[in-house]
Every structure is written in C-alpha cells, then in structure tokens.
Design an enzyme around this catalytic site. Structure first.
Site, PDB file in Angstrom:
ATOM      1  N   ALA A   1     -43.431  16.979  34.149  1.00 21.67           N
ATOM      2  CA  ALA A   1     -43.472  18.625  34.106  1.00 21.67           C
ATOM      3  C   ALA A   1     -43.329  19.699  35.489  1.00 21.67           C
ATOM      4  O   ALA A   1     -42.708  18.184  36.755  1.00 21.67           O
ATOM      5  CB  ALA A   1     -44.783  19.182  33.640  1.00 21.67           C
TER       6      ALA A   1
ATOM      7  N   GLY B   1     -44.887  15.026  30.555  1.00 18.56           N
ATOM      8  CA  GLY B   1     -43.995  16.639  29.876  1.00 18.56           C
ATOM      9  C   GLY B   1     -42.390  16.299  28.888  1.00 18.56           C
ATOM     10  O   GLY B   1     -42.507  16.845  27.874  1.00 18.56           O
TER      11      GLY B   1
ATOM     12  N   GLU C   1     -43.196  14.185  26.051  1.00 18.83           N
ATOM     13  CA  GLU C   1     -44.766  14.836  24.999  1.00 18.83           C
ATOM     14  C   GLU C   1     -43.456  15.788  24.707  1.00 18.83           C
ATOM     15  O   GLU C   1     -43.457  16.074  23.087  1.00 18.83           O
ATOM     16  CB  GLU C   1     -45.736  15.800  25.942  1.00 18.83           C
ATOM     17  CG  GLU C   1     -46.459  15.225  26.052  1.00 18.83           C
ATOM     18  CD  GLU C   1     -47.463  16.399  27.533  1.00 18.83           C
ATOM     19  OE1 GLU C   1     -46.804  16.866  27.932  1.00 18.83           O
ATOM     20  OE2 GLU C   1     -48.635  16.231  26.964  1.00 18.83           O
TER      21      GLU C   1
END
Ligand code: NAD
Length: 689
Positions: A63, A102, A105
């Site tokens: 992220a 992220g 993910e």
C-alpha cells in the site's frame, strides 16, 4: 485510459498493467484507474480472462504507507479485491519482484497467482505495527492453512516463489517471460473451463483446523511479542478467519486494523520506518563513490572478527591483521566456529560457509594491507595504540584508501590527525556482535571528505547495516546517551532499589533487559577499566569487580548465575553490600517505585539526546531513534527515545527533570534548551538550530 494503469488485449486475454514507479505502491491514483479497468473488463465479451501485472522492477510492493492514518479516498483496496471476486472469468496475478502487503492481498483477490522464480511474496504489515488490512488474514489461510498463514503473517517475513507454491498460494512458477507465460496460463484456464472459485469461497484448507494447536501457536507468539499489540491482533484476526463466516471475519479484520493504525505503537513503528530511510539520506550521497573491493581489518578480537564476518557475509574479501600468529589463529578459529554453528542451526548452507571462509586472509604483516580499499581498525581502546596503528597505516595504505576506526569513545579527529590524510579517516562504530547487530554509527570527523562518508554509507547498505552519520564527541550518539541513562544506576541502588527492581522497570517498559542484567552480560570489568582510565569510581560496581565479580563470565556480578545458566538470580550478598555502602555514605534507604526509576534513567536519556541535537552531533531527532532501536534494544513500539518523549509529554519530562535537578543538583537533570523548545513547539528541531 490512464498512464498508470493500461489494458492490452492479447488474443482475448486482457492484460492490466500497473505502472507506478518505483514500486507500484497502491496509492489512490493507482486504485481509481485499476478499479475502472476491472469494471470495464468484467462484462466485456472481448476479454475471456484477465491478467494483472506490473511494469518496472516489481509487482505491487505494498500500500502507499504515506496514506495510513489519513482519510481514505475511495475506491479502497478492499473494494477492488471484493470486486475482483465477483468476476466469473479467470483472473490471474502475474508476480515478479516483490508482492508485499496490499500487493499480495490484491493477488489473493485473483483466482490464480503465477510468479517469476525470483519473486518474493509476503505480508510484512506487522513490522509497521499493523495487520494486513485488505483481507490478507482471511484469504491467505484459505490457501495455505491456518498454521502456515499465522507464522507468515506474524513474522512478516516474505517467502520465495518456490516456497509460496509449496505452501499453496502460488499456482505456477515460471522462468523467463512472465507475461507471455501468464497469458498462456490464462488461456489454459479458459480452455479448462469454470466455474472459477474465488479464494473467499475456498474452505478446504481451513476446515478441520486444530483450534487447540492454533491456540498454542498463538500463545507462543504472544509471549514473544513482548508488549507489541500487532502480532496479537494478527492472531486474533486469523482465529476469526477460522471460526467466523468470511464476511464477518473480514469485517472484524477491518476493525482490528483501524484500532492498530490509530494507535501509538503503529505510529511509532511507521515513524521508525521513515526514520531509517531518512537516516540513509546523507549529504554527498550523490557524489562519486570510491570503489571498495577488498577490506583490511586490524585486530581479530571480539569486534574485528565480527566486523570481518559482516563484510564477508556481504561478499567482500577481507584481510585480517593481528600482532602475532597465535592471536590470528585464535581470531580465525572463532570465525570458523561461528560459521559452523550457523550451519548446524540450518541458517547457513555448507556451500555458503565454504565460500565465506574462502574470503578470509590472515596476516601479521602490515604490507599485506597495501592493496586494501578500506581498512578498519579494531584494536584495544587506547589512544596511544590507535595512533601507532594509524601511523603505520599512513605509511603503507594506498593513496585514496579509506581508514576507519571502530573506537567506542575516542576522539576521531585526534586519530585522523595522526595521519597525513585526515580527509580519508572516519569512524565506523559497529555494535557487538558485529555480524549480527544492524546498527553502524558512521562517525564524521572534522576533515572527513564527503565522498568518503558517502562511500561508507553505501558499503553499509551493501552489507545490510542500518547506518547513521554522527559527529565526534565522547561516546558519539549511542554510548554517550547510554552513559546518561546509567548515571543514576548506583544512586538508585544506594537510595533503596535492588538491581532486579530496576531491571524489572526496564523490562516492563519493553526493553529486552535492564541495565544490571546487561552489565552482567557485557562484563562488569569493561566499565571498571574505563572508569579507572578516566579517574572515575562507582562504589558498588568497583567493589564487585575488586571481588572478581565480572558478571556472567565469572558466575557472579549484579546477580548470581548457576553453572551453565544465563538466568540471573537475585544475590543477597550484593544486596547486603548495597546496604552497607549506603550506611557508610549515610544515605537513608526508602521504597523506590517504577515511575521514579524511569524518570531518573530514561528522562536523562532523552535530555542527553536533546543536547546531542543542539550540538549537531546527530542531524535529526529521528536519527537518534534509529540508533537506539537498532543498537540498544529500545522498544520499537515506543519509536525510540525522541519519539517516545512526545508520547510521554515533553512538558512532563522537563518538569520532572527540574524536580530531580533540584533534589540532586546533578547536571544530567538540567533540561536542555532543545528539550524545552520541543515541549513548547511539539517538534524537535533540526541539527544546530
Ligand atoms: P578485543 O580485546 O576483543 O580485541 C582487540 C584485538 O586487537 C586483540 O585480538 C589484539 O590482539 C588486537 N590488537 C591489539 N593491538 C593491535 C595492533 N597494534 N595491531 C593489530 N592487532 C592488535 O577488543 P574488542 O572488544 O574487539 O574492541 C576493539 C575495539 O572495538 C575497541 O576500540 C573497542 O572500544 C571497540 N568496540 C568494542 C565493542 C564491544 O562491545 N566489545 C563495541 C563497539 C566497539
């Protein structure tokens, strides 16, 4: 279409490419076009499959952590992943470089993951005091099982593509052209036919999880977490993944994430993340570096041996110089033994051991150092000896070679002045054991050339050290502040505390151990020798040393140690000695609480940090935090002493320092002007300001 997310149709397979250098972080300006691209492709009959890939050196490496703690701009990552899971045609993440946080993910939102053989995949959020907040704790265990997912998420350590395939969250590992092979893979999946089950609906690896075994694993991790909240929250989120339906577990993960992200510990850990990057930014960083191909080390004792290993571990050939064949043999034997232990523990392969040992050359002749590009001195801590060594180096080192001292306290300007080339001299203060400890204080002397600093900072990175540039003063940043932290140790004992009470206050604060246990581990004789050299005394410690109580190595120090044990046991004789000395000095003993122990040890630590900042010895307060977390075990959840000062309240610290200054008259308690200014403005000033 945006430049950041582009879509190409390759014979019916849509390839969505993210291009957001340097690491394809999932910031808002990536998420928005990514979501739009996926929305357009979901029901597009021209696309029979979707591949998500990245341009540049890596898949999405995480992220955008600068967005943490700020209002979130939609679409958030969770929405993109949820949308991905509504797509019926096969979706494939094509992973190269590092798929972290992220990034992984996002990949877990696809039906399939294919990876380049060199790729690394992981969920390192715990290192920022967080948990994977984009469904990582609920999706990963569905692919790899609860036990494996828990150890991956709580350690935060990435795994290789091969390991990821073996664990079950990568479907295929490719060599060569990843995108072409990912497209072929997607084609094959189309041919095989659906339905394609999203990860959220795959329960076979979770069903039948042994909850008792999971609980035991989580309890062991909690014990190791030493007060950190994030590892515990990770375990809780994963327990939810096992026991709750997917959507409820996902919602609970979100709540746990929000709690962590707004908490002090994660703020502290994020501060440290940026602080380490900031510390690496040194003036002259872009200058042309000198080449370092061979390193010489003088002294093969505790530090010389460790430094040599640190360099060899980074692939550098090393010449070790000692005063006698005997000392050289001893030094090399210790190095061989250390590597053999690593092999027996499985942390080093036999092959790597042989390669590393091949990098060492021993010598007792200074002439053998003539070809070295960098020479690091690690002989006894004695100015006369160091000057003699640097004088000899000056005579034999090639022109342009960098000459470094590993001194802990001595004046690097004076050492530099004993050569005809002070511009090439600096301090490289490693920490013990030097092959393990991450910190390197790079000591900039008055005349050190900027490109010498830049070269050494570069080398530090090559060998995996966290480097902080500091100025010359007695003890530099770390040891100077350590002295301030320990200045009241004996007074606390004389006034009523026991060594174990003081140590307990430290471990409760989050330190791995307290100062007395630390002293026993390091050896009390070291401080004793230093005090004698400086004409100082410490009534209790000196008496212990006179009795031959040097700590763990003699079985007695501040504590007793049973034969073969490192477990400190309270020593009644030491406590009696403390009482006797207090009586002799007519000091009345009283109860001393944990708060007082912290105020008289850690407040002076912060205060000395403020002085160091004022004097420009450290460039920034965050550099000091990097030193203390990486070199001295300051608890990461508190962000280092200077960050912690803000959490504790600088106003309170000033007030209590004034109080103790009034009580004792001791200079360590006199609040530094920079600390007072911090209390007023809420921000530490930058060096010299
Ligand atoms: P040590 O006593 O273990 O090793 C010193 C070695 O230097 C010995 O093997 C000795 O034979 C050798 N030596 C002495 N004079 C020499 C000379 N003229 N030429 C070649 N070799 C010589 O000491 P150490 O703990 O390794 O400390 C070395 C330096 O590192 C000191 O300046 C110390 O302050 C610093 N330091 C120590 C630590 C620590 O925790 N031990 C940490 C950081 C820095």
């Amino acid at each position: 279409m945006s430049n950041i997310v582009s879509v190409a149709n390759e014979n019916g397979v849509a390839v969505v490419t993210i291009d957001n250098p340097p690491v394809n972080a999932l910031s808002f300006h990536v998420r928005k076009p990514l979501y739009e691209a996926l929305a357009a492709l979901r029901d597009d009959p021209a696309a029979k499959a979707i591949v998500i890939a990245c341009a540049g050196r890596t898949f999405v490496a995480g992220a955008d952590i600068t967005e943490f703690g700020k209002p979130l701009q939609q679409p958030e990552l969770r929405a993109i992943i949820a949308f991905l899971e509504t797509i019926a045609k096969p979706t494939v993440a094509a992973i190269h470089g590092t798929a972290l946080g992220g990034g992984l993910e996002l990949a877990l939102g696809c039906h399939f993951r294919v990876a380049d053989s060199g790729a690394k995949l992981g969920l390192p959020e715990v290192k920022l005091g967080l948990l994977p907040g984009g469904g990582g704790t609920v999706r990963l265990p569905r692919l790899v099982g609860a036990a494996k997912a828990l150890s991956m998420i709580v350690s935060g350590v990435p795994v290789s593509a091969g390991e990821a395939k073996a664990a079950g969250f990568v479907d295929t590992v490719f060599e060569g052209d990843l995108i072409a092979q990912a497209i072929r893979f997607a084609d094959e999946m189309v041919a095989r036919g659906g339905p394609f089950v999203p990860v959220r609906d795959r329960n076979d690896r979770l069903a039948g999880t042994d909850l008792a075994a999971f609980g035991a694993q989580a309890a062991e991790l909690a014990r190791k977490a030493r007060g950190l909240e994030a590892p515990l929250a990770c375990a809780e989120a994963m327990r939810n993944a096992i026991t709750l339906p997917f959507d409820l577990a996902l919602a609970a993960e979100r709540q746990l994430f929000l709690k962590l992200v707004s908490g002090d510990q994660s703020r502290a850990q994020r501060h440290l993340f940026f602080a380490e990057r900031e510390a690496a930014k040194i003036p002259g960083k872009d200058l042309r570096k000198r080449q370092i191909a061979r390193v010489g080390i003088i002294g093969a004792g505790t530090m010389g041996g460790g430094i040599a290993m640190a360099l060899a571990n980074g692939g550098l050939p090393v010449t070790l110089l000692e005063t006698s064949e005997e000392a050289l043999r001893r030094g090399l034997a210790t190095i061989e033994k250390n590597y053999a232990v690593s092999v027996s523990r499985g942390s080093l392969s036999e092959d790597a051991r042989q390669k590393r040992l091949g990098l060492f050359k021993g010598s007792t002749d200074y002439a053998d150092l003539a070809g070295c590009d960098l020479i690091i001195e690690a002989v006894f801590e004695d100015m006369a000896v160091k000057k003699e060594v640097f004088g000899r180096l000056d005579a034999i080192a090639r022109s342009g070679a960098i000459l470094a001292t590993n001194t802990s306290y001595l004046d690097v300007n004076e050492i530099a002045a004993s050569t005809s080339r002070p511009q090439d001299v600096l301090g490289m203060h490693f920490f013990s054991p030097a092959n393990v400890m991450k910190l390197l204080e790079i000591v900039r002397a008055e005349k050190t050339a900027p490109e010498v600093l830049a070269t050494v900072a570069d080398l530090a990175r090559r060998i995996g050290k966290v480097a902080v540039v500091v100025g010359v003063c007695h003890g530099f940043v770390g040891n100077r502040m350590l002295a301030a932290r320990g200045a009241e140790n004996e007074a606390l004992l004389l006034e009523g505390a026991t060594p174990s009470q003081v140590d307990k206050a430290f471990t409760n604060f989050g330190w791995p151990m307290g100062p007395f246990q630390m002293g026993d581990l390091a050896g009390l004789d070291i401080g004793w020798r230093n005090r004698k050299a400086r004409g100082q005394t410490a009534v209790i410690a000196d008496t212990l040393c006179e009795q031959g109580h040097f700590g763990q190595k003699t079985g007695r120090g501040w504590y007793r140690y049973e034969a073969g044990s490192r477990e400190p046991v309270a020593d009644l004789e030491v406590e009696a000695l403390i009482r006797t000395k207090a009586e002799e000095l007519e000091i009345a003993r009283r109860e001393i609480g944990a708060d007082e122990i912290i105020e008289r040890t850690l407040y002076p630590l912060v205060n000395e940090g403020a002085r160091i900042l004022e004097e420009g010895i450290a460039a920034r307060a965050s550099d000091i935090d990097v030193v203390w977390v990486n070199g001295y075990g300051f608890p990461i959840g508190k962000g280092g002493p200077m960050f912690w000062a803000g959490l504790e309240g600088a106003g309170r610290i000033v007030e209590r320092l004034e109080f103790w200054h009034g009580q004792t008259g001791r200079a360590i308690f006199e609040p530094a002007p920079a600390l007072r200014r911090f209390a007023e403005t809420g921000a530490w000033e930058v060096a010299g300001g």
